[in-house]
Design a protein around this motif. Sequence first.
Motif, PDB file in Angstrom:
ATOM      1  N   GLY A  56     -16.705  83.060 -17.709  1.00 54.13           N
ATOM      2  CA  GLY A  56     -16.932  82.207 -16.417  1.00 54.13           C
ATOM      3  C   GLY A  56     -17.689  80.943 -17.074  1.00 54.13           C
ATOM      4  N   ILE A  57     -18.322  80.378 -16.098  1.00 55.42           N
ATOM      5  CA  ILE A  57     -18.995  78.950 -16.355  1.00 55.42           C
ATOM      6  C   ILE A  57     -20.322  79.535 -16.472  1.00 55.42           C
ATOM      7  N   ASN A  78      -5.539  75.616  -9.175  1.00 60.09           N
ATOM      8  CA  ASN A  78      -6.371  76.241 -10.395  1.00 60.09           C
ATOM      9  C   ASN A  78      -6.859  75.487 -11.394  1.00 60.09           C
ATOM     10  N   GLY A  79      -6.354  74.234 -11.656  1.00 60.17           N
ATOM     11  CA  GLY A  79      -6.567  73.455 -12.818  1.00 60.17           C
ATOM     12  C   GLY A  79      -7.979  72.848 -12.571  1.00 60.17           C
ATOM     13  N   PRO A  80      -8.199  71.767 -13.575  1.00 59.10           N
ATOM     14  CA  PRO A  80      -9.347  71.089 -13.750  1.00 59.10           C
ATOM     15  C   PRO A  80      -9.728  70.259 -12.349  1.00 59.10           C
ATOM     16  N   ILE A  81     -11.035  70.272 -12.047  1.00 57.72           N
ATOM     17  CA  ILE A  81     -11.514  69.362 -10.660  1.00 57.72           C
ATOM     18  C   ILE A  81     -12.193  68.267 -11.291  1.00 57.72           C
ATOM     19  N   ARG A  82     -11.938  67.009 -10.532  1.00 60.06           N
ATOM     20  CA  ARG A  82     -12.773  65.834 -10.961  1.00 60.06           C
ATOM     21  C   ARG A  82     -13.213  65.341  -9.664  1.00 60.06           C
ATOM     22  N   GLY A  87     -12.631  78.666 -15.111  1.00 58.02           N
ATOM     23  CA  GLY A  87     -12.382  78.060 -16.304  1.00 58.02           C
ATOM     24  C   GLY A  87     -12.947  76.702 -16.503  1.00 58.02           C
ATOM     25  N   SER A  88     -13.246  76.013 -15.356  1.00 64.82           N
ATOM     26  CA  SER A  88     -13.760  74.637 -15.393  1.00 64.82           C
ATOM     27  C   SER A  88     -14.675  74.458 -14.169  1.00 64.82           C
ATOM     28  N   PHE A 134     -20.642  75.205 -19.783  1.00 61.06           N
ATOM     29  CA  PHE A 134     -19.700  75.538 -20.457  1.00 61.06           C
ATOM     30  C   PHE A 134     -18.930  76.853 -20.299  1.00 61.06           C
ATOM     31  N   TRP A 135     -17.711  77.140 -20.695  1.00 58.21           N
ATOM     32  CA  TRP A 135     -17.140  78.142 -20.344  1.00 58.21           C
ATOM     33  C   TRP A 135     -17.459  79.252 -21.418  1.00 58.21           C
ATOM     34  N   SER A 136     -17.375  80.669 -21.046  1.00 55.45           N
ATOM     35  CA  SER A 136     -17.782  81.582 -22.245  1.00 55.45           C
ATOM     36  C   SER A 136     -16.862  82.851 -21.757  1.00 55.45           C
TER      37      SER A 136
END
Length: 83
Positions: A19-20, A77-81, A38-39, A11-13
């Motif tokens: 960070g994660i 810099n976005g979410p990675i899958r 962020g993710s 989780f992000w905090s």
Amino acid sequence: VFSSDGSQIYFWSSRKPPGIYATSRLGGEARLIVARVGSIDPSPDGKWLAYAEDNKLMVRPAAGGEPKQVYQEEGLNGPIRWY
């Protein structure tokens, strides 16, 4: 995000440092996994964590260890899958 085996929660905090973080799904102390990100996405086999940092696609062992850059692209810099 749950780890592939469901034992960990990532989780992000905004705590210091932001960070994660990861913790057991049963609770307990959270530990920093990656600062200023962020993710994060665990691999299907649970061995790797992927994340974007400063336009670079990074992977690191889920059990801990040094990150490796595997790709770089402006604007990444976005979410990675994992696919």
